[in-house]
Design a protein around this motif. Structure first.
Motif, PDB file in Angstrom:
ATOM      1  N   PRO A   1      12.650  19.316 -28.618  1.00 50.50           N
ATOM      2  CA  PRO A   1      13.100  19.097 -27.137  1.00 50.50           C
ATOM      3  C   PRO A   1      11.957  18.713 -26.285  1.00 50.50           C
ATOM      4  N   ASP A   2      10.715  18.890 -26.465  1.00 50.69           N
ATOM      5  CA  ASP A   2       9.649  18.552 -25.681  1.00 50.69           C
ATOM      6  C   ASP A   2       9.091  17.328 -25.958  1.00 50.69           C
ATOM      7  N   MET A   3       9.723  16.471 -26.902  1.00 50.51           N
ATOM      8  CA  MET A   3       9.580  15.005 -26.871  1.00 50.51           C
ATOM      9  C   MET A   3       9.777  14.130 -25.944  1.00 50.51           C
ATOM     10  N   PRO A   4       9.108  13.302 -25.652  1.00 56.37           N
ATOM     11  CA  PRO A   4       9.352  12.265 -24.479  1.00 56.37           C
ATOM     12  C   PRO A   4      10.792  11.746 -24.360  1.00 56.37           C
ATOM     13  N   PHE A   5      11.299  11.517 -25.296  1.00 59.34           N
ATOM     14  CA  PHE A   5      12.671  10.970 -25.597  1.00 59.34           C
ATOM     15  C   PHE A   5      13.658  11.740 -24.939  1.00 59.34           C
ATOM     16  N   PHE A   6      13.339  13.312 -24.899  1.00 59.05           N
ATOM     17  CA  PHE A   6      14.366  14.106 -24.425  1.00 59.05           C
ATOM     18  C   PHE A   6      14.006  14.654 -23.170  1.00 59.05           C
ATOM     19  N   LYS A   7      13.148  14.006 -22.485  1.00 56.95           N
ATOM     20  CA  LYS A   7      12.851  14.040 -21.037  1.00 56.95           C
ATOM     21  C   LYS A   7      13.902  14.479 -20.104  1.00 56.95           C
ATOM     22  N   ASP A   8      14.936  13.547 -20.059  1.00 55.03           N
ATOM     23  CA  ASP A   8      16.058  13.501 -19.361  1.00 55.03           C
ATOM     24  C   ASP A   8      17.307  13.671 -19.960  1.00 55.03           C
TER      25      ASP A   8
END
Length: 337
Positions: free
Chosen positions: A32-39
């Motif tokens: 969940p902390d990957m940039p892809f899942f930021k929004d």
């Protein structure tokens, strides 16, 4: 190995959200902390494309870090083996006021099915309300005196229209079973899997109904074969009452999704009628129907070079399912000069 969020297009070697490349083994972890899942939330459905650079065999597995609760999709069966005394947990969503049936096809052994419902999908709340015993369950096959199914009645005090339902299967013996969740219907039917023949028998004058879910606008092929006796079949889309197709005498029906206005994504029903005492098999195929990955269960396959295989862990939104338009092809060998 390439992965894409199912809200986008299918993954390819050049078009993907996540990718892993190695010689003998690959491991790809989504966090969940990957940039892809930021929004966006990490929960959802993903499509995995496996590309073979040479002829090979492999094993593929998808699992969550917790690995405690498996998500079920209405109408799609999954198969499990369990040791005596073990409990496997499931969860599923319900969005309408209708009786829900948790049904098992038990191949060997004995089981107890239990269920609960909560208003929140919060992980802490889910773990707190897992139906692990009669005392912690709102519904139980043991208390309702049913062996291989559990009915969650919409009139019961605990029922929620928009709720997260939790189910558990406890093995009283070593067992293997298929589990499927579906809304209670006036029609009793058996769910069949793509590319897996369903064998059955009927006495003269009787009928049997089967159901399957289509997740993409691709052609569907149904094959009906009687090893003994004589059978016929009618096929319906959406509801069993409206017959849209009849399987011809040669036993093969092709529904061309691009041309037939009755073809759509969703539920299909096949009603088989026996003119004599009969034994038969029914097979449903879709050229590029993705292989569903079960939580923590390896899937083994073989692949030819320059071929792309698509798989999908436990689809949650069938309306967004998409398939590629062409199958994988072998490379043509160059003529030696």
């Amino acid at each position: 190995m390439c992965i894409r969020d199912r809200s986008y297009s299918l993954p390819s070697r050049d078009n993907f959200d996540f990718r892993a490349v190695s010689y003998r083994g690959e491991f790809l972890q989504l966090s969940p902390d990957m940039p892809f899942f930021k929004d966006k939330l990490i929960s959802g459905t993903y499509t995995i494309g496996v590309y073979g650079q040479s002829n090979c065999s492999y094993s593929l597995m998808a699992s969550t870090s917790a690995g405690v609760i498996e998500e079920l999709t209405m109408g799609i069966p999954v198969r499990h083996k369990q040791a005596k005394g073990s409990i496997r947990h499931f969860r599923f969503l319900s969005w309408k006021k209708a009786d829900i049936k948790v049904r098992l096809t038990v191949y060997n052994g004995r089981v107890v099915i239990r269920a609960n419902v909560i208003a929140s999908s919060n992980e802490a709340s889910i773990l707190e309300h897992l139906p692990t015993s009669e005392r912690t369950s709102a519904w139980s096959s043991q208390s309702s005196n049913t062996k291989d199914y559990l009915t969650i009645h919409s009139f019961s005090k605990s029922f929620l229209v928009n709720g997260t339902y939790l189910a558990s299967v406890e093995s009283l013996e070593d067992t293997m079973y298929d589990i499927v969740v579906e809304y209670q219907s006036a029609h009793d039917y058996s769910i069949i899997r793509f590319r897996e023949p369903s064998y059955s028998s009927l006495v003269a004058g009787s009928t049997r109904m089967f159901g399957f879910i289509v997740g993409s606008q691709d052609d569907i092929t149904l094959s009906l074969s009687a090893s003994h006796g004589s059978v016929s079949a009618k096929v319906s889309a959406g509801t069993p009452e409206n017959v849209h197709w009849t399987i011809p005498q040669d036993g093969k029906l092709v529904i061309e999704a691009s041309k037939d206005t009755n073809a759509h994504v969703g539920m299909y029903y096949v009603t088989v009628a026996a003119q004599k005492d009969s034994q038969f098999s029914l097979l449903v195929e879709q050229a590029l129907h993705p292989k569903i990955l079960l939580e923590g269960t390896p899937y083994s396959a073989m692949m030819i070079s320059d071929c792309l295989l698509y798989t999908s862990p436990s689809p949650r939104d069938l309306s967004t399912s998409r398939m590629p338009s062409s199958a994988c092809k072998k490379k043509k060998k160059k003529n030696k000069k």
